[in-house]
Design a protein around this motif. Structure first.
Motif, PDB file in Angstrom:
ATOM      1  N   ARG A  26       0.849  -1.197   0.000  1.00 22.63           N
ATOM      2  CA  ARG A  26       0.000   0.000   0.000  1.00 22.63           C
ATOM      3  C   ARG A  26       0.886   1.248   0.000  1.00 22.63           C
ATOM      4  O   ARG A  26       1.796   1.358   0.818  1.00 22.63           O
ATOM      5  N   LEU A  27       0.551   2.156  -0.905  1.00 22.85           N
ATOM      6  CA  LEU A  27       1.287   3.413  -1.027  1.00 22.85           C
ATOM      7  C   LEU A  27       0.359   4.591  -0.828  1.00 22.85           C
ATOM      8  O   LEU A  27      -0.829   4.521  -1.160  1.00 22.85           O
ATOM      9  N   ARG A  28       0.918   5.667  -0.319  1.00 26.78           N
ATOM     10  CA  ARG A  28       0.218   6.958  -0.299  1.00 26.78           C
ATOM     11  C   ARG A  28       0.961   7.837  -1.301  1.00 26.78           C
ATOM     12  O   ARG A  28       2.170   8.053  -1.178  1.00 26.78           O
ATOM     13  N   VAL A  29       0.222   8.321  -2.289  1.00 25.48           N
ATOM     14  CA  VAL A  29       0.807   9.140  -3.343  1.00 25.48           C
ATOM     15  C   VAL A  29       0.068  10.466  -3.389  1.00 25.48           C
ATOM     16  O   VAL A  29      -1.143  10.507  -3.565  1.00 25.48           O
ATOM     17  N   GLY A  30       0.795  11.541  -3.207  1.00 20.78           N
ATOM     18  CA  GLY A  30       0.205  12.868  -3.246  1.00 20.78           C
ATOM     19  C   GLY A  30      -0.193  13.280  -4.646  1.00 20.78           C
ATOM     20  O   GLY A  30       0.520  12.997  -5.607  1.00 20.78           O
ATOM     21  N   THR A  41       1.233   1.693 -11.228  1.00 20.84           N
ATOM     22  CA  THR A  41       0.694   0.335 -11.097  1.00 20.84           C
ATOM     23  C   THR A  41       1.249  -0.558 -12.202  1.00 20.84           C
ATOM     24  O   THR A  41       1.676  -1.692 -11.944  1.00 20.84           O
ATOM     25  N   PHE A  42       1.266  -0.069 -13.425  1.00 22.49           N
ATOM     26  CA  PHE A  42       1.805  -0.826 -14.552  1.00 22.49           C
ATOM     27  C   PHE A  42       3.288  -1.145 -14.325  1.00 22.49           C
ATOM     28  O   PHE A  42       3.734  -2.285 -14.488  1.00 22.49           O
ATOM     29  N   CYS A  43       4.053  -0.151 -13.913  1.00 21.49           N
ATOM     30  CA  CYS A  43       5.485  -0.337 -13.688  1.00 21.49           C
ATOM     31  C   CYS A  43       5.762  -1.255 -12.505  1.00 21.49           C
ATOM     32  O   CYS A  43       6.752  -1.999 -12.511  1.00 21.49           O
ATOM     33  N   PHE A  44       4.902  -1.222 -11.501  1.00 22.20           N
ATOM     34  CA  PHE A  44       5.048  -2.101 -10.341  1.00 22.20           C
ATOM     35  C   PHE A  44       4.980  -3.562 -10.777  1.00 22.20           C
ATOM     36  O   PHE A  44       5.760  -4.394 -10.320  1.00 22.20           O
ATOM     37  N   GLU A  45       4.048  -3.880 -11.670  1.00 21.77           N
ATOM     38  CA  GLU A  45       3.929  -5.255 -12.179  1.00 21.77           C
ATOM     39  C   GLU A  45       5.216  -5.694 -12.867  1.00 21.77           C
ATOM     40  O   GLU A  45       5.665  -6.831 -12.692  1.00 21.77           O
ATOM     41  N   ALA A  56       1.926  -9.555  -6.339  1.00 17.81           N
ATOM     42  CA  ALA A  56       1.399  -8.703  -5.268  1.00 17.81           C
ATOM     43  C   ALA A  56       0.528  -7.598  -5.858  1.00 17.81           C
ATOM     44  O   ALA A  56       0.748  -7.137  -6.978  1.00 17.81           O
ATOM     45  N   VAL A  57      -0.448  -7.200  -5.100  1.00 19.89           N
ATOM     46  CA  VAL A  57      -1.349  -6.118  -5.504  1.00 19.89           C
ATOM     47  C   VAL A  57      -0.789  -4.802  -4.970  1.00 19.89           C
ATOM     48  O   VAL A  57      -0.366  -4.724  -3.817  1.00 19.89           O
ATOM     49  N   LEU A  58      -0.784  -3.791  -5.813  1.00 18.92           N
ATOM     50  CA  LEU A  58      -0.383  -2.453  -5.390  1.00 18.92           C
ATOM     51  C   LEU A  58      -1.656  -1.643  -5.171  1.00 18.92           C
ATOM     52  O   LEU A  58      -2.454  -1.461  -6.085  1.00 18.92           O
ATOM     53  N   LEU A 100       4.938  10.471  -1.088  1.00 17.57           N
ATOM     54  CA  LEU A 100       5.124   9.218  -1.798  1.00 17.57           C
ATOM     55  C   LEU A 100       5.747   8.267  -0.784  1.00 17.57           C
ATOM     56  O   LEU A 100       6.939   8.332  -0.513  1.00 17.57           O
ATOM     57  N   SER A 101       4.912   7.434  -0.165  1.00 16.66           N
ATOM     58  CA  SER A 101       5.421   6.565   0.890  1.00 16.66           C
ATOM     59  C   SER A 101       4.696   5.228   0.921  1.00 16.66           C
ATOM     60  O   SER A 101       3.523   5.132   0.550  1.00 16.66           O
ATOM     61  N   VAL A 102       5.431   4.221   1.363  1.00 16.63           N
ATOM     62  CA  VAL A 102       4.819   2.914   1.606  1.00 16.63           C
ATOM     63  C   VAL A 102       4.136   3.013   2.962  1.00 16.63           C
ATOM     64  O   VAL A 102       4.777   3.337   3.961  1.00 16.63           O
ATOM     65  N   THR A 103       2.834   2.764   2.996  1.00 10.91           N
ATOM     66  CA  THR A 103       2.107   2.872   4.259  1.00 10.91           C
ATOM     67  C   THR A 103       1.970   1.533   4.959  1.00 10.91           C
ATOM     68  O   THR A 103       1.916   1.480   6.178  1.00 10.91           O
ATOM     69  N   SER A 104       1.903   0.443   4.190  1.00 11.23           N
ATOM     70  CA  SER A 104       1.857  -0.889   4.809  1.00 11.23           C
ATOM     71  C   SER A 104       2.124  -1.955   3.764  1.00 11.23           C
ATOM     72  O   SER A 104       2.026  -1.719   2.559  1.00 11.23           O
ATOM     73  N   VAL A 105       2.449  -3.137   4.272  1.00 10.36           N
ATOM     74  CA  VAL A 105       2.723  -4.297   3.440  1.00 10.36           C
ATOM     75  C   VAL A 105       2.018  -5.482   4.082  1.00 10.36           C
ATOM     76  O   VAL A 105       2.067  -5.647   5.300  1.00 10.36           O
ATOM     77  N   GLN A 106       1.383  -6.283   3.261  1.00  8.42           N
ATOM     78  CA  GLN A 106       0.722  -7.492   3.769  1.00  8.42           C
ATOM     79  C   GLN A 106       1.512  -8.693   3.265  1.00  8.42           C
ATOM     80  O   GLN A 106       1.697  -8.873   2.067  1.00  8.42           O
ATOM     81  N   VAL A 107       1.976  -9.504   4.203  1.00  6.77           N
ATOM     82  CA  VAL A 107       2.750 -10.695   3.858  1.00  6.77           C
ATOM     83  C   VAL A 107       1.785 -11.873   3.798  1.00  6.77           C
ATOM     84  O   VAL A 107       0.967 -12.067   4.701  1.00  6.77           O
ATOM     85  N   ALA A 108       1.900 -12.651   2.721  1.00  6.54           N
ATOM     86  CA  ALA A 108       0.995 -13.794   2.531  1.00  6.54           C
ATOM     87  C   ALA A 108       1.340 -14.952   3.452  1.00  6.54           C
ATOM     88  O   ALA A 108       2.420 -15.145   3.870  1.00  6.54           O
TER      89      ALA A 108
END
Length: 108
Positions: A26-30, A41-45, A56-58, A100-108
């Motif tokens: 999860r990201l917070r983007v201003g 999102t495209f580049c993340f894939e 992983a889902v962004l 522009l920050s990572v707010t959380s990550v969910q580990v499977a």
């Protein structure tokens, strides 16, 4: 396209801090950061291919721009980077919208 470099940095940062398969980032983007969420999102894939983040889902939370006018004291929303208060003053302090920050990550 600077979104690819941003996605690569996000992937690298998450991989450095996790020990397992990641299912959600999860990201917070201003809104005023200059980052295009769909492009990110495209580049993340692409950046996650062959890593523990592959598949992983962004999730992107867009942060609205907010500013404070030093002249009239009003706090107001901003749709673009045009720093001008509704009262007409340019003596404006940006409060939010460039994040522009990572707010959380969910580990499977």
């Amino acid at each position: 396209m600077h979104e690819l470099a941003i996605a690569e940095n996000v992937v690298s940062s998450v991989l450095e801090r996790t020990d397992g398969r990641v299912s959600v980032v999860r990201l917070r983007v201003g809104q005023l950061s200059g980052v295009v969420p769909d492009a990110l999102t495209f580049c993340f894939e692409i950046a996650t291919m062959g890593t523990a983040l592959e598949g992983a889902v962004l999730e992107i939370e867009e942060q609205r721009g907010r500013a404070h006018c030093r002249s009239c004291g009003e706090e107001f929303s901003m749709e673009d980077a045009f720093l001008l208060c509704p009262c007409g003053s340019a003596d404006v302090q940006l409060l939010a919208g460039r994040e522009l920050s990572v707010t959380s990550v969910q580990v499977a």
